[in-house]
Design a protein around this motif. Structure first.
Motif, PDB file in Angstrom:
ATOM      1  N   GLY A   1       6.323  -1.385   6.377  1.00  0.00           N
ATOM      2  CA  GLY A   1       6.289  -2.819   5.425  1.00  0.00           C
ATOM      3  C   GLY A   1       5.048  -3.095   5.070  1.00  0.00           C
ATOM      4  O   GLY A   1       3.920  -2.653   5.416  1.00  0.00           O
TER       5      GLY A   1
ATOM      6  N   ALA B   1       0.842  -1.349  -0.108  1.00  0.00           N
ATOM      7  CA  ALA B   1      -0.187  -0.073  -0.119  1.00  0.00           C
ATOM      8  C   ALA B   1       0.984   1.224   0.016  1.00  0.00           C
ATOM      9  O   ALA B   1       2.021   1.258   0.385  1.00  0.00           O
ATOM     10  CB  ALA B   1      -1.017  -0.164   1.110  1.00  0.00           C
TER      11      ALA B   1
ATOM     12  N   ASP C   1       0.804   3.432   1.845  1.00  0.00           N
ATOM     13  CA  ASP C   1       1.182   4.216   3.174  1.00  0.00           C
ATOM     14  C   ASP C   1       1.848   2.928   3.970  1.00  0.00           C
ATOM     15  O   ASP C   1       1.938   3.284   5.308  1.00  0.00           O
ATOM     16  CB  ASP C   1       0.005   4.869   3.812  1.00  0.00           C
ATOM     17  CG  ASP C   1      -1.015   3.720   4.018  1.00  0.00           C
ATOM     18  OD1 ASP C   1      -0.962   2.603   3.275  1.00  0.00           O
ATOM     19  OD2 ASP C   1      -2.193   4.111   4.585  1.00  0.00           O
ATOM     20  N   ASP C   2       2.235   2.173   3.431  1.00  0.00           N
ATOM     21  CA  ASP C   2       3.026   1.034   3.853  1.00  0.00           C
ATOM     22  C   ASP C   2       4.459   1.530   4.722  1.00  0.00           C
ATOM     23  O   ASP C   2       5.621   0.574   4.034  1.00  0.00           O
ATOM     24  CB  ASP C   2       3.164  -0.080   3.328  1.00  0.00           C
ATOM     25  CG  ASP C   2       1.887  -0.986   3.335  1.00  0.00           C
ATOM     26  OD1 ASP C   2       1.121  -0.702   4.394  1.00  0.00           O
ATOM     27  OD2 ASP C   2       1.708  -1.799   2.485  1.00  0.00           O
ATOM     28  N   LEU C   3       4.752   2.540   5.427  1.00  0.00           N
ATOM     29  CA  LEU C   3       5.926   3.096   5.586  1.00  0.00           C
ATOM     30  C   LEU C   3       6.695   1.892   6.478  1.00  0.00           C
ATOM     31  O   LEU C   3       7.910   1.715   6.374  1.00  0.00           O
ATOM     32  CB  LEU C   3       5.661   4.101   6.590  1.00  0.00           C
ATOM     33  CG  LEU C   3       7.079   4.750   7.244  1.00  0.00           C
ATOM     34  CD1 LEU C   3       7.983   5.285   5.910  1.00  0.00           C
ATOM     35  CD2 LEU C   3       6.721   5.881   7.865  1.00  0.00           C
TER      36      LEU C   3
END
Ligand SMILES: Cc1cc2nc3c(=O)[nH]c(=O)nc-3n(C[C@H](O)[C@H](O)[C@H](O)COP(=O)(O)OP(=O)(O)OC[C@H]3O[C@@H](n4cnc5c(N)ncnc54)[C@H](O)[C@@H]3O)c2cc1C
Ligand SMILES: Nc1ncnc2c1ncn2[C@@H]1O[C@H](COP(=O)(O)O)[C@@H](O)[C@H]1O
Lengths: 324, 258
Positions: B130, B124, B126-128
Motif C-alpha cells: 500500500g 512507489a 515497490d509499494d506492495l
C-alpha cells in the motif's frame, strides 16, 4: 458459505469506471471458487441508474450521500469498515486508480486486514494467491492470503472488463450508514487542457520518453511525426520536465490513445504508461535496453539508440513518400 | 510553514533487477538506489511553498544505500534540515514505514503545528503493501490527499489539484496540518550544480535519529518474487540504424501507413 466478497464500485461523473467491471469479473470467479456471495457497493449521489449496470453482483448496496462523491480515503474507509462488519464481508476489491487510490490502504489499517497493491492475477487453491507487479512491471510478487481475507487493489487493465458486465438487474439495497464529516472537500472539476493538438484523434503517434534525453531532441521526434503525418506525445517524465504540454501525456493520468501506429522512443513501458496506449493497433518500440518491458507488448522492437535511428528513419520515410 | 518532505529511495529500474537466489527479495548485489521521480517532485513542491510562504523544509529519509547523497542534494537545493532515521530497513513494507515516520513526526514536536505540511510521493513502484501516505495520515490523525499536482496555501487551509485520468483534474480544499501525496510539482524540479552539492557536503550536516522499529516490518510474508515471462515478445529488428530504418519503412508500407 464463506464471508462475502465486496467490490467498491468506482464511478466518475455519472459513469461506472471500467475498473469496476474488471473487479466484478475477478470477483465473480472468486465467488465461485470460495462459494461466497459477491456484493458491490456504490457511494455518492444519484446511484440508482449506476446500480442498474452492476448486474454481475449478487447484491448492490447503495449509500446515498452527496458527501460521498469523491470521498476522501478516510471517509470511504470508515463506511466500508462498517459495511464489512454488517454484511459479513471478508474480502474487498478496490480499483488501483487515481480515483480510488488510498481507500484500500486506510481500510486495511482500520480493519487490521492485509492490503495487497498492484494485483494483476488472483488464484485460489485453498488459500488466495495474489500476483502483483512491482518495479514498473519488471518483477512479479506472489502474496498469500491464507484465510482468504484482505483488501486487494486491482491493477487497471489486468482483468477483462467484459467478464463483469451483465444485463441482469441486480438486487439493490439502500443502506443508511453514518457518514463522518470529511475535511477534504471537493470543489470542482478542471477539464483537460485543450492543447494545440488532440492526441486521441491522431492516426499516428510518435511517443517520446525519458530516453529522448533533452528538450532539444524532442524536435527529432517532431520531424519524424511530421514525415508520418502524425503528432508527438510523451510519457510522464517528459511532461514533468516541461518539454511538452500536459495535453500530450499518455497513460494512467494522461490520455488513452488508440492510434493505428504508436512508435515509442525511449519509453520503458511502465504499467502506468502501458495503460494509456495498449489499445494501439501497431506498436513499435525503440529502446537501448533489450529487457525493457515495452518489448513484451510491442509488435516490433528495435534495441538501439533512438537518437541515431530517428533521423535516418525520417529521411527514408520522406524519400519513400517523395518517390510514391 | 513547517514543511516535511519524506524521501524514499527506490531501486533504479534502468539497471537489471534480479531476484535473490535464497529469498523473495531483490538481489542487492547489483541494485543501484535513487530517489524516485515523484520524490523529486515532492521536494520541489516543498521548496516552492517555502519560497512563497517562508518557514523551513525538513527532508526525512529512512537509512538506505546512497541516501546521504540524496539528502545533501536536497540541502544544496534549499532544504533547511536533513534527517536520517537509522536502522536496517531493507525488509520494511509500507505500513511499518508509516508507523516509523509517524513516530518521528510526533516526536519532532513541532511536526503537527498548525502550519505543518508533510509531503511525500503518492505511490512507489515497490509499494506492495500500500501507499505510505494514507497510513501515515491515519496514524497522525490528519487529512490526506494524493496524486496532487498543485498546492495553494491560504492561512490554515489549502486548495489542491488532484489528477484523475484522461487529463481530468479536480480541485479540493483541506485544512492544515495535512499529509499530501505529490505526483508533480508546479514546476520541473530545479537543477543543482554538483559544486553546490559538494559545498553542502562540507558545510551542512545530516542529523541521524533513532526510532524504535515496529514489531513487524511487513504485514504479510511474500511467497515468491520472480521475473515475468515475456508474454508476446516483439519481433526484433536488427542491424545498423540505416538497415533498421529500411526494415521499419517496409513494415510501415506493408501496414499501409506510408
Ligand atoms: C499515479 C501514477 C500515475 C502515473 N501516470 C502516468 C502517465 O499518465 N503516463 C506515464 O507515462 N507515466 C505515468 N506514471 C509514471 C510511470 O510509472 C513511469 O514512471 C513512466 O511511464 C516512465 O516513463 P519513461 O518510460 O519515459 O521513463 P523510464 O522508465 O525512465 O524509461 C526510459 C527508457 O528509455 C530508454 N533509453 C534511454 N536512452 C535511450 C536512447 N538513447 N534510445 C532509446 N532508448 C533509450 C531506457 O532504456 C529506458 O527503458 C504514473 C505513475 C504513477 C505512480
Ligand atoms: N523508507 C522511507 N524513507 C523515507 N520516506 C519514505 C520511506 N518510505 C516511504 N516514504 C515516503 O512516503 C512516500 C510514499 O511512500 P510510498 O507510499 O511507499 O510511495 C515516499 O515517496 C516517501 O516520501
Amino acid at each position: 458459505m464463506s464471508d462475502a466478497i465486496l467490490v467498491l464500485a468506482e464511478h466518475l461523473r455519472g459513469e461506472i469506471s471500467e475498473i469496476t467491471y474488471a473487479m466484478l469479473g475477478a470477483g465473480r470467479n472468486l465467488a465461485k471458487a470460495l462459494n461466497a456471495p459477491l456484493y458491490a457497493v456504490l457511494l455518492g449521489s444519484d446511484l440508482a441508474p449506476l446500480a442498474a449496470r452492476l448486474g454481475a453482483a449478487d447484491k448492490v448496496f447503495l449509500v446515498e450521500n452527496p458527501q460521498l462523491n469523491l470521498a476522501s480515503a478516510g471517509t470511504a474507509a470508515a463506511l466500508l469498515k462498517e459495511l464489512m462488519a454488517q454484511q459479513q464481508v471478508g474480502l474487498v476489491l478496490v480499483g488501483g486508480t487515481n480515483v480510488s487510490m488510498g481507500i484500500g490502504s486506510v481500510l486495511s489499517v482500520r480493519t487490521g486486514l492485509p492490503f495487497v497493491n498492484f494485483c494483476k492475477k488472483i488464484s485460489w487453491d485453498g488459500a488466495l494467491t495474489c500476483t502483483s507487479q512491482l518495479f514498473g512491471g519488471k518483477i512479479l510478487a506472489d502474496v498469500k492470503l491464507t484465510d482468504g481475507r484482505g483488501v486487494i487493489s486491482i491493477y487497471p487493465g489486468s482483468f477483462p472488463a467484459e467478464a463483469g458486465k451483465s444485463e441482469a438487474a441486480p438486487t439493490t439495497v439502500k443502506l443508511e450508514l453514518p457518514v463522518a464529516a470529511s475535511t477534504v472537500l471537493f470543489k470542482r472539476y478542471i477539464e483537460p487542457e485543450a492543447g494545440d493538438i488532440d492526441i486521441t484523434k491522431q492516426n499516428v503517434l510518435v511517443a517520446v520518453g525519458r530516453g529522448i534525453q533533452s528538450q532539444a531532441n524532442v524536435a527529432l521526434a517532431e520531424e519524424l511525426a511530421q514525415a508520418l503525418g502524425g503528432a508527438v506525445c510523451a510519457s510522464r517524465p517528459v511532461i514533468d520536465q516541461g518539454w511538452l504540454p500536459l495535453s500530450r501525456q499518455v497513460g494512467k493520468s494522461g490520455m488513452t490513445v488508440k492510434p493505428r501506429l504508436y512508435l515509442a522512443l525511449g519509453i520503458s513501458g511502465a504499467p502506468e504508461h502501458w495503460e494509456g496506449m495498449q489499445g494501439s493497433q501497431l506498436i513499435i518500440a525503440v529502446n537501448t535496453d533489450p529487457k525493457a518491458p515495452i518489448f513484451d507488448g510491442a509488435h516490433y522492437g528495435v534495441c538501439g539508440d533512438a537518437l541515431e535511428l530517428v533521423p535516418a528513419l525520417a529521411e527514408k520515410i520522406k524519400a519513400k513518400k517523395g518517390a510514391a | 510553514m513547517n514543511l516535511f518532505v519524506l524521501l524514499k529511495m527506490v531501486p533504479d529500474t534502468v539497471e537489471e533487477l534480479n531476484v535473490a537466489p535464497d529469498s523473495p527479495a531483490l538481489d542487492a548485489e547489483f541494485l543501484r538506489f535513487k530517489l524516485s521521480d515523484p520524490g523529486e517532485q515532492a521536494l520541489e513542491q516543498a521548496l516552492l511553498l517555502k519560497e512563497k510562504h517562508g518557514g523551513t523544509v525538513t527532508v526525512v529519509a529512512l537509512d538506505a544505500p546512497e541516501v546521504d547523497e540524496v539528502l545533501f542534494t536536497a540541502l544544496a537545493k534549499g532544504a533547511t534540515r536533513a534527517v536520517k532515521i537509522g536502522g536496517d530497513w531493507s525488509r520494511l513494507q509500507s505500513f511499518a514505514a508509516g508507523q516509523i515516520l509517524a513516530a518521528f513526526l510526533k516526536a519532532a514536536g513541532s511536526a503537527l503545528s498548525a502550519d505543518a505540511l508533510v509531503l511525500l510521493r503518492s505511490q512507489a513502484i515497490d509499494d506492495l503493501e500500500g501507499e505510505i501516505g494514507p497510513y501515515l495520515a491515519d496514524e497522525l490523525g490528519v487529512p490526506y490527499a494524493d496524486v496532487v499536482t498543485g498546492v495553494t496555501v491560504t492561512g490554515n487551509s489549502m486548495s489542491i489539484i488532484k489528477e484523475f485520468a484522461g487529463g481530468l483534474r479536480g480541485e479540493f480544499t483541506l485544512p492544515l496540518p495535512a499529509v499530501l501525496g505529490i505526483q508533480s510539482a508546479e514546476k520541473p524540479p530545479r537543477y543543482v550544480p554538483i559544486a553546490k552539492v559538494r559545498a553542502a557536503l562540507k558545510s551542512a550536516k545530516i542529523e541521524t535519529v533513532d526510532v524504535a522499529p515496529p514489531a513487524r516490518l511487513a504485514r504479510f510474508a511474500l511467497e515468491r518474487m520472480y521475473k515475468p515471462e515475456a508474454g508476446g515478445r516483439a519481433q526484433m529488428l536488427e542491424g545498423s540504424p540505416e538497415a533498421v530504418a529500411d526494415k521499419l519503412v517496409e513494415v510501415l508500407v506493408q501496414q499501409g501507413l506510408i
